[in-house]
Design a protein around this motif. Structure first.
Motif, PDB file in Angstrom:
ATOM      1  N   ARG A   2      48.200  40.701  36.108  1.00  0.00           N
ATOM      2  CA  ARG A   2      47.581  41.772  35.311  1.00  0.00           C
ATOM      3  C   ARG A   2      47.845  43.106  35.994  1.00  0.00           C
ATOM      4  O   ARG A   2      47.503  43.300  37.166  1.00  0.00           O
ATOM      5  CB  ARG A   2      46.088  41.534  35.162  1.00  0.00           C
ATOM      6  N   GLN A   3      48.465  44.019  35.254  1.00  0.00           N
ATOM      7  CA  GLN A   3      48.767  45.350  35.767  1.00  0.00           C
ATOM      8  C   GLN A   3      48.147  46.395  34.841  1.00  0.00           C
ATOM      9  O   GLN A   3      48.140  46.228  33.621  1.00  0.00           O
ATOM     10  CB  GLN A   3      50.283  45.570  35.852  1.00  0.00           C
ATOM     11  N   ILE A   4      47.633  47.453  35.455  1.00  0.00           N
ATOM     12  CA  ILE A   4      47.022  48.553  34.722  1.00  0.00           C
ATOM     13  C   ILE A   4      47.800  49.829  35.037  1.00  0.00           C
ATOM     14  O   ILE A   4      47.988  50.177  36.204  1.00  0.00           O
ATOM     15  CB  ILE A   4      45.545  48.758  35.111  1.00  0.00           C
ATOM     16  N   GLU A  28      46.931  48.228  29.689  1.00  0.00           N
ATOM     17  CA  GLU A  28      46.993  46.908  30.319  1.00  0.00           C
ATOM     18  C   GLU A  28      48.283  46.173  29.983  1.00  0.00           C
ATOM     19  O   GLU A  28      48.740  46.158  28.838  1.00  0.00           O
ATOM     20  CB  GLU A  28      45.809  46.056  29.863  1.00  0.00           C
ATOM     21  N   VAL A  30      50.019  42.264  30.885  1.00  0.00           N
ATOM     22  CA  VAL A  30      49.872  40.939  31.485  1.00  0.00           C
ATOM     23  C   VAL A  30      51.210  40.220  31.390  1.00  0.00           C
ATOM     24  O   VAL A  30      51.769  40.090  30.302  1.00  0.00           O
ATOM     25  CB  VAL A  30      48.763  40.115  30.785  1.00  0.00           C
ATOM     26  N   ASN A  31      51.726  39.787  32.546  1.00  0.00           N
ATOM     27  CA  ASN A  31      53.026  39.118  32.593  1.00  0.00           C
ATOM     28  C   ASN A  31      54.105  39.937  31.885  1.00  0.00           C
ATOM     29  O   ASN A  31      54.875  39.419  31.084  1.00  0.00           O
ATOM     30  CB  ASN A  31      52.926  37.713  32.011  1.00  0.00           C
ATOM     31  N   THR A  35      49.253  44.376  26.238  1.00  0.00           N
ATOM     32  CA  THR A  35      48.263  43.578  25.523  1.00  0.00           C
ATOM     33  C   THR A  35      47.563  44.342  24.405  1.00  0.00           C
ATOM     34  O   THR A  35      46.948  43.727  23.535  1.00  0.00           O
ATOM     35  CB  THR A  35      47.185  43.070  26.490  1.00  0.00           C
ATOM     36  N   ASN A  37      45.035  46.142  25.054  1.00  0.00           N
ATOM     37  CA  ASN A  37      43.687  46.332  25.595  1.00  0.00           C
ATOM     38  C   ASN A  37      43.678  47.589  26.453  1.00  0.00           C
ATOM     39  O   ASN A  37      43.780  47.534  27.677  1.00  0.00           O
ATOM     40  CB  ASN A  37      43.273  45.106  26.419  1.00  0.00           C
ATOM     41  N   TYR A  80      36.972  47.312  34.113  1.00  0.00           N
ATOM     42  CA  TYR A  80      38.317  47.260  33.533  1.00  0.00           C
ATOM     43  C   TYR A  80      39.387  47.044  34.600  1.00  0.00           C
ATOM     44  O   TYR A  80      40.339  46.283  34.399  1.00  0.00           O
ATOM     45  CB  TYR A  80      38.599  48.559  32.771  1.00  0.00           C
ATOM     46  N   ALA A  84      42.943  43.926  39.307  1.00  0.00           N
ATOM     47  CA  ALA A  84      44.273  44.229  38.776  1.00  0.00           C
ATOM     48  C   ALA A  84      45.093  45.054  39.770  1.00  0.00           C
ATOM     49  O   ALA A  84      44.546  45.722  40.650  1.00  0.00           O
ATOM     50  CB  ALA A  84      44.163  44.985  37.456  1.00  0.00           C
ATOM     51  N   CYS A 114      40.011  47.708  42.750  1.00  0.00           N
ATOM     52  CA  CYS A 114      41.137  46.978  42.172  1.00  0.00           C
ATOM     53  C   CYS A 114      41.802  46.133  43.251  1.00  0.00           C
ATOM     54  O   CYS A 114      41.422  46.179  44.419  1.00  0.00           O
ATOM     55  CB  CYS A 114      42.141  47.942  41.543  1.00  0.00           C
ATOM     56  N   GLY A 187      45.069  32.743  29.605  1.00  0.00           N
ATOM     57  CA  GLY A 187      44.838  33.177  30.965  1.00  0.00           C
ATOM     58  C   GLY A 187      45.241  32.180  32.022  1.00  0.00           C
ATOM     59  O   GLY A 187      44.860  32.299  33.193  1.00  0.00           O
TER      60      GLY A 187
END
Length: 233
Positions: A2-4, A28, A30-31, A35, A37, A80, A84, A114, A187
């Motif tokens: 998960r990267q933000i 966000e 993910v992989n 997303t 989100n 949030y 991450a 984080c 997940g």
């Protein structure tokens, strides 16, 4: 993973001079897939923006006065980013503002909330030493359209940074990992496949290539102000 991708807009350059965050946005991934989100908040700084800052983001005091203050949304931000990797372009700038706001609200420092903080500007400088590595310059270099970016906005800049990051790290798409769509949605951890390395050919660097590598490390040392990790080993 998960990267933000995070960006802020502020009233000025220095929180030590009373400047505050007026906008924060997080995108966000993910992989290596966005997303949708996102987190996007405008904030009331209880002060005017410096004229130069206002020209950059266009967020007026009147507009911001109707939005929450930072202490009101700290828990939302903490929840949030928890766990991450947070990727920020020129991370020291945003981090000093985030830490000033969090300290004022009686919360832990951002780096303690984080998993890790990655500075995409430093990564870009390693890839493109001696070249311009602003977000606009990277968009141009990687063919990412930013024609709609007339003003700096935290959400738009976060989205552009995510695209730039994918382009800068596109070699990672070839990692030998078998991602299943249902795994990502639920997940679950991706499955890593065994890879036979016996057929790989080892190619030694030539003297010219070694000299070029040393020159590149000299550039990294100068940019970071200290010996790079390859010379610390």
């Amino acid at each position: 993973m998960r990267q933000i991708f995070l960006d802020t807009e502020t009233t000025g350059l220095e929180p030590s001079q009373g400047h505050r965050i007026v906008e924060i946005a997080c995108v966000e991934m993910v992989n290596r897939s966005l997303t949708g989100n996102h987190l996007h908040l405008y904030l009331n700084p209880d002060r005017d923006s410096d004229p130069e800052a206002l020209r950059i983001h266009g967020l007026t005091t009147e507009f911001l006065s109707g939005h929450p203050r930072f202490p009101e949304i700290t828990d939302q931000i903490i929840d949030y980013v928890k766990g991450a990797e947070v990727i920020i372009h020129n991370a020291p700038f945003d981090k000093k503002f985030l830490n000033a706001e969090l300290t004022r609200a009686g919360k832990p420092l951002f780096e303690d909330l984080c998993d890790t903080i990655t500075d995409s500007l430093l990564h870009a400088r390693e890839l493109h030493p001696g070249k311009r590595n602003s977000l606009d310059a990277l968009c141009e270099r990687y063919g990412i359209s930013n024609a709609h970016r007339t003003l700096h906005g935290a959400l738009l800049d976060s989205e552009l940074l995510a695209e730039v990051w994918l382009a800068m790290t596109r070699g990672q798409d070839a990692l030998l990992m078998d991602f299943d769509a249902s795994d990502v949605q639920n997940g679950r951890t991706a499955r890593v496949e065994k890879f036979d390395t016996s057929g790989l050919k080892v190619v030694a660097a030539s003297a010219e290539e070694m000299a070029a590598h040393e020159t590149y490390l000299d550039v990294l040392d100068k940019a970071s102000g200290e010996p790079c990790v390859w010379r610390k080993a």
